[in-house]
Write a protein that holds these residues in place. Structure first.
Motif, PDB file in Angstrom:
ATOM      1  N   PRO A 232     -16.850  -4.780  -0.562  1.00  0.00           N
ATOM      2  CA  PRO A 232     -16.123  -4.326   0.627  1.00  0.00           C
ATOM      3  C   PRO A 232     -16.813  -3.157   1.340  1.00  0.00           C
ATOM      4  O   PRO A 232     -16.883  -3.124   2.574  1.00  0.00           O
ATOM      5  CB  PRO A 232     -14.757  -3.909   0.065  1.00  0.00           C
ATOM      6  CG  PRO A 232     -14.602  -4.728  -1.167  1.00  0.00           C
ATOM      7  CD  PRO A 232     -15.977  -4.829  -1.749  1.00  0.00           C
ATOM      8  N   ARG A 233     -17.331  -2.213   0.574  1.00  0.00           N
ATOM      9  CA  ARG A 233     -18.047  -1.079   1.169  1.00  0.00           C
ATOM     10  C   ARG A 233     -19.270  -1.546   1.957  1.00  0.00           C
ATOM     11  O   ARG A 233     -19.508  -1.104   3.089  1.00  0.00           O
ATOM     12  CB  ARG A 233     -18.486  -0.118   0.062  1.00  0.00           C
ATOM     13  CG  ARG A 233     -19.284   1.097   0.546  1.00  0.00           C
ATOM     14  CD  ARG A 233     -19.934   1.802  -0.624  1.00  0.00           C
ATOM     15  NE  ARG A 233     -20.933   0.960  -1.277  1.00  0.00           N
ATOM     16  CZ  ARG A 233     -21.368   1.139  -2.529  1.00  0.00           C
ATOM     17  NH1 ARG A 233     -20.856   2.109  -3.274  1.00  0.00           N
ATOM     18  NH2 ARG A 233     -22.282   0.334  -3.036  1.00  0.00           N
ATOM     19  N   GLU A 234     -20.029  -2.481   1.378  1.00  0.00           N
ATOM     20  CA  GLU A 234     -21.243  -2.948   2.038  1.00  0.00           C
ATOM     21  C   GLU A 234     -20.925  -3.839   3.241  1.00  0.00           C
ATOM     22  O   GLU A 234     -21.672  -3.857   4.223  1.00  0.00           O
ATOM     23  CB  GLU A 234     -22.140  -3.681   1.041  1.00  0.00           C
ATOM     24  CG  GLU A 234     -22.625  -2.804  -0.116  1.00  0.00           C
ATOM     25  CD  GLU A 234     -23.329  -1.538   0.356  1.00  0.00           C
ATOM     26  OE1 GLU A 234     -24.234  -1.640   1.203  1.00  0.00           O
ATOM     27  OE2 GLU A 234     -22.953  -0.447  -0.124  1.00  0.00           O
ATOM     28  N   ILE A 235     -19.823  -4.588   3.174  1.00  0.00           N
ATOM     29  CA  ILE A 235     -19.384  -5.377   4.324  1.00  0.00           C
ATOM     30  C   ILE A 235     -19.064  -4.455   5.494  1.00  0.00           C
ATOM     31  O   ILE A 235     -19.431  -4.720   6.643  1.00  0.00           O
ATOM     32  CB  ILE A 235     -18.167  -6.248   3.958  1.00  0.00           C
ATOM     33  CG1 ILE A 235     -18.601  -7.407   3.048  1.00  0.00           C
ATOM     34  CG2 ILE A 235     -17.475  -6.786   5.217  1.00  0.00           C
ATOM     35  CD1 ILE A 235     -17.449  -8.221   2.510  1.00  0.00           C
ATOM     36  N   LYS A 236     -18.398  -3.351   5.218  1.00  0.00           N
ATOM     37  CA  LYS A 236     -18.067  -2.390   6.278  1.00  0.00           C
ATOM     38  C   LYS A 236     -19.329  -1.791   6.888  1.00  0.00           C
ATOM     39  O   LYS A 236     -19.410  -1.596   8.111  1.00  0.00           O
ATOM     40  CB  LYS A 236     -17.163  -1.294   5.720  1.00  0.00           C
ATOM     41  CG  LYS A 236     -15.760  -1.772   5.369  1.00  0.00           C
ATOM     42  CD  LYS A 236     -14.946  -0.663   4.699  1.00  0.00           C
ATOM     43  CE  LYS A 236     -13.572  -1.170   4.278  1.00  0.00           C
ATOM     44  NZ  LYS A 236     -12.795  -0.122   3.559  1.00  0.00           N
ATOM     45  N   LYS A 237     -20.328  -1.508   6.058  1.00  0.00           N
ATOM     46  CA  LYS A 237     -21.600  -0.986   6.573  1.00  0.00           C
ATOM     47  C   LYS A 237     -22.270  -2.008   7.492  1.00  0.00           C
ATOM     48  O   LYS A 237     -22.767  -1.662   8.571  1.00  0.00           O
ATOM     49  CB  LYS A 237     -22.543  -0.646   5.410  1.00  0.00           C
ATOM     50  CG  LYS A 237     -22.183   0.595   4.634  1.00  0.00           C
ATOM     51  CD  LYS A 237     -23.233   0.844   3.557  1.00  0.00           C
ATOM     52  CE  LYS A 237     -22.894   2.027   2.675  1.00  0.00           C
ATOM     53  NZ  LYS A 237     -23.923   2.218   1.611  1.00  0.00           N
TER      54      LYS A 237
END
Length: 319
Positions: A232-237
């Motif tokens: 989820p963190r990397e998707i947001k990035k």
């Protein structure tokens, strides 16, 4: 899908259907372009055409990587972000693999790409930076996502993948893939494989070439292991980089859809030729599988080679 295909000129409809029926070439050979020995199945002529003549549109996304470092996973994440309306989503699933890879034949596909009723196009490539017209891409305000993965898992994954393809029956691949793990390993670190690189070059050289563009605001580096750790963190990035607005619910949906298990399940039930090829590409998607293959000496050797090559970068790997 048929409705969208009918929007294409007749000759483009024929080309789309022809590409959808094709598997990997059955008699692949390695060719050279600007001193780079190409992976069998990829075309130097198409790469050259793309460099000089491929149209670039604002908002296009180019996913670039060394083979077996997370390309297809990243493609699916971005596809889920960009194509959320039903028609675009369905069309994007049916796009033939060779249409979405810059250096795969035929050259005529670029005219087809220009006609596809998609606001933003996604292209993939395993080309080194010097064979991609980065200036033209970024000046058009298109985006480049460079994906990297720890080299030890990459080395194992490439062996498992290449051994399933027609290249295993062709030289020089045949001998290098069929001579046992130790000899295979030596060929890899010597840069003997034709991997779109110059003789003697391999994965660290590919990273170095693209690292030169690290500070370009239209280039984003995505790490396979960091995506595994916190998707989820990397998707947001990625969404921020691609100027895509996602709610927390949408991030959760993309995260769920892009787990390895769900992607494998969707591929198994899709039935398209693209899915058949992706099924070959997707093996386990794990971190640390290399430990079942590497000796201590081989592991330390890769550590040393990458430490030396990437000494002036901030690239670090999780094993």
């Amino acid at each position: 899908m048929e409705q969208m295909l009918n929007m294409l000129p007749p000759e483009m409809q024929v080309l789309m259907k022809q590409m959808s029926l094709k598997d990997f070439p059955q008699n692949p050979t390695s060719k050279s372009y600007k001193g780079h020995n190409f992976i069998p199945m990829f075309s130097p002529e198409v790469a050259e055409y793309a460099y000089d003549k491929m149209s670039v549109k604002e908002g296009d996304v180019y996913i670039v990587s060394y083979p077996k470092t997370g390309t297809n996973w990243t493609y699916e994440i971005i596809r889920q972000m960009l194509y959320r309306d039903p028609m675009s989503e369905e069309l994007s699933k049916r796009i033939p693999l060779q249409l979405g890879v810059i250096e795969m034949e035929p050259c005529e596909k670029f005219a087809l790409l220009d006609k596809l009723p998609l606001q933003r196009r996604i292209m993939g490539s395993h080309l080194p930076a010097e064979l991609v017209n980065v200036d033209r891409i970024t000046k058009a305000n298109a985006k480049i996502v460079y994906v990297y993965r720890n080299p030890k898992d990459q080395i194992v994954s490439w062996l498992k993948f290449a051994s399933k393809l027609p290249v295993v029956n062709e030289e020089p691949m045949k001998s290098m893939l069929n001579s046992g793990w130790d000899k295979y390993f030596e060929h890899v670190v010597a840069g003997d494989f034709p991997m779109n690189m110059k003789p003697g070059q391999w994965y660290p050289d590919h990273i170095l070439g693209w690292y030169k563009h690290r500070d370009n605001k239209n280039v984003h580096f995505a790490c396979f292991e960091e995506m595994k750790q916190d998707l989820p963190r990397e998707i947001k990035k990625l969404a921020d980089f691609l100027d895509v607005s996602l709610s927390n619910d949408e991030v959760d949906k993309i995260t769920e859809a892009c787990t390895f298990a769900n992607m494998k399940k969707n591929i198994a039930t899709d039935g398209s030729n693209r899915s058949k090829i992706l099924d070959i590409n997707m093996r386990k998607g794990e971190v640390g599988g290399w430990k079942n293959y590497f000796t201590v000496a081989q592991s330390e050797r890769v550590d040393t080679l990458f430490k030396e090559k990437l000494a002036e970068t901030d690239i670090r790997f999780t094993y």
